[in-house]
Design a protein around this motif. Structure first.
Motif, mmCIF file in Angstrom:
data_model
loop_
_atom_site.group_PDB
_atom_site.id
_atom_site.type_symbol
_atom_site.label_atom_id
_atom_site.label_comp_id
_atom_site.label_asym_id
_atom_site.label_seq_id
_atom_site.Cartn_x
_atom_site.Cartn_y
_atom_site.Cartn_z
ATOM 1 N N UNK A 46 25.029 56.965 42.929
ATOM 2 C CA UNK A 46 24.278 55.731 42.749
ATOM 3 C C UNK A 46 22.965 55.668 43.495
ATOM 4 N N UNK A 47 22.595 56.728 44.185
ATOM 5 C CA UNK A 47 21.319 56.754 44.896
ATOM 6 C C UNK A 47 20.242 57.231 43.936
ATOM 7 N N UNK A 48 19.193 56.460 43.793
ATOM 8 C CA UNK A 48 18.109 56.796 42.873
ATOM 9 C C UNK A 48 16.884 57.267 43.646
ATOM 10 N N UNK A 49 16.137 58.139 43.043
ATOM 11 C CA UNK A 49 14.932 58.675 43.673
ATOM 12 C C UNK A 49 13.981 57.542 44.039
ATOM 13 N N UNK A 50 13.873 56.559 43.174
ATOM 14 C CA UNK A 50 12.943 55.460 43.432
ATOM 15 C C UNK A 50 13.378 54.600 44.616
ATOM 16 N N UNK A 51 14.634 54.704 45.034
ATOM 17 C CA UNK A 51 15.070 53.983 46.232
ATOM 18 C C UNK A 51 14.389 54.544 47.479
ATOM 19 N N UNK A 52 14.156 55.849 47.479
ATOM 20 C CA UNK A 52 13.535 56.509 48.633
ATOM 21 C C UNK A 52 12.041 56.721 48.459
#
Length: 75
Positions: A46-52
């Protein structure tokens, strides 16, 4: 954040191997595969690139303007 930390560590190690040993070295291939696997696991968790890495609109604008300037210079 376990998956993100694993993905970052794997990516860092792959880049180091790439810089030191080159793309053709088997260790580099192994570490690049490990980095891709870790990134896929983070994505599946559930971790998205756009989160970081949020979209940098200033870079997009500057890139687009550079493209337009270069295009004007061509016949």
């Amino acid at each position: 954040m376990h998956y993100i930390r694993a993905a970052r560590t794997a990516q860092y190690r792959a880049v180091r191997a790439l810089a030191v040993r080159g793309l053709g070295h088997p260790l580099t291939h192994l570490l690049l595969a490990a980095a891709a696997t870790a990134a896929a696991q983070a994505w599946d968790a559930g971790h998205r690139v756009t989160d970081l890495h949020p979209v940098r609109t200033d870079r997009l604008r500057d890139s687009y303007l550079s493209h337009l300037r270069a295009k004007k210079g061509t016949p």
